[in-house]
Design an enzyme around this catalytic site. Structure first.
Site, short mmCIF file in Angstrom:
data_model
loop_
_atom_site.label_atom_id
_atom_site.label_comp_id
_atom_site.label_asym_id
_atom_site.label_seq_id
_atom_site.Cartn_x
_atom_site.Cartn_y
_atom_site.Cartn_z
CE LYS A 114 -4.37 -1.50 2.09
NZ LYS A 114 -5.30 -1.28 3.20
CE LYS A 193 -9.11 -11.05 0.16
NZ LYS A 193 -8.63 -10.84 1.53
CE LYS A 196 -13.70 -4.38 2.61
NZ LYS A 196 -12.32 -4.14 2.94
#
Ligand code: TRP
Length: 332
Positions: A114, A193, A196
């Protein structure tokens, strides 16, 4: 006395819940509802480690709570609450920051992934807050996806370090990775994966999407690179897209991989993708309708999160007081 084991888990309200969140997490939580004393937290304080639009964060927090309930998490059987409503999380988070090493935090793969932009202190110390979330409730098990295993390991290390200095303060928890549906992958990139926060909106299905949108996404889902084979067969290494769709179909219908292969023998990918889409639409329909109904009743939702915060705080404050005492803080 409650003899059951304790569970704790959290999901960030950083994006709309997906089919992956449902099949990989929430559905398993529902299956275990009577067997564990469980806490399920909406971790809004974790969400702000990445910049959020305030109105969206507020909406998604309420929607997530409504969806938990709509999926079958009865708020009278489990504790559903919002992280920022229980100040003990921030308080123990600070303490644990002082027992978590720079080197440990630097090794976290989620931090490295991130860290492309907005590398703030919260993003770096995120695992210490997550350890606080967990340890406040003295849980035995932490049901999480495999991507969170490293964070749970760090939590165990920090708890052990703390216990070695101050005596048995924390229960050492264990990650609990579900076997089925643990990893629902993106529909457009079956090697990553379903997330969201995925950039590609076609890769993931949200719980509140319309049947038309869901069907469209499944019809264009990636099957395998060699589409000439056109045969539904479970082979995750060679055909990750087909394997992922089989996983989803199995979660939605309860059929085994063998049964699915037989059902679609000689029928090709097109028919299979339509069937998977239809099964998912039927599975999500009652959840979507129930979520809408609950969201319209704001007073009810408020009563749920107030009750949850109260129950959570009672347990959390007990642990926090014990920690403060051990540290040498003067009791007020
Ligand atoms: N880090 C988790 C994730 O990104 C969310 C989370 C925060 C969590 N605190 C937690 C999960 C405590 C389990 C237990 O998915």
């Amino acid at each position: 006395m409650d003899e059951r084991k304790t569970m704790f888990s959290g999901i960030q309200p950083s994006g709309d819940l997906t089919l992956g969140s449902y099949m990989g997490a929430i559905r398993n939580w529902v299956d275990m509802i009577d067997d564990y004393n469980a806490y399920y937290c909406i971790v809004d304080m974790h969400a702000i480690t990445v910049r959020q639009v305030p109105a969206d964060l507020r909406r998604r927090t309420m929607e997530q709570l409504a969806q938990y309930i709509a999926c079958g998490l009865d708020p009278h059987k489990v504790t559903l609450f919002v992280q920022s409503h229980v100040p003990a999380h921030a308080e123990l988070g600070w303490v644990l920051n002082c027992y978590t090493m720079f080197g440990e935090l630097s090794r976290m793969t989620q931090f490295k992934d991130k860290s492309a932009e907005n590398i703030n202190g919260g993003l770096f110390t995120y695992p210490a807050l997550m350890a606080a979330d967990i340890l406040l409730y003295q849980p035995d098990y932490i049901p999480v996806g495999s991507d969170q295993k490293q964070h749970v390991e760090l939590c165990r290390d920090v708890a052990t370090r703390f216990n070695n200095i101050y005596g048995d303060v924390f229960t050492i928890p264990q990650a609990y990775i579900p076997r089925v549906g643990a990893r629902i992958m993106s529909l457009t990139d079956p090697t990553s994966k379903m997330s969201k926060s995925d950039k590609d909106p076609n890769g993931c299905v949200h719980l509140l999407e319309t049947p038309e949108e869901i069907m469209r996404k499944f019809k264009r889902a990636v099957t395998d690179s060699d589409t000439s084979e056109n045969c539904v067969r479970y082979d995750p290494a060679e055909k990750p897209g087909v394997a992922n769709l089989m996983q989803i179909y199995s979660c939605a219908t309860g059929e085994s991989f063998d049964e699915i292969e037989k059902e679609f023998l000689g029928r090709g990918y097109g028919a299979f993708k339509t069937a998977v889409g239809e099964a998912v639409v039927e599975q999500l329909r009652p959840i979507r309708e129930e979520t809408k109904r609950i969201l319209a009743d704001k007073a009810y939702l408020e009563s749920v999160y107030r009750m949850g915060a109260e129950k959570a705080a009672a347990t959390a404050n007990k642990t926090l007081r014990k920690v403060y005492k051990k540290l040498g803080f003067v009791a007020r």
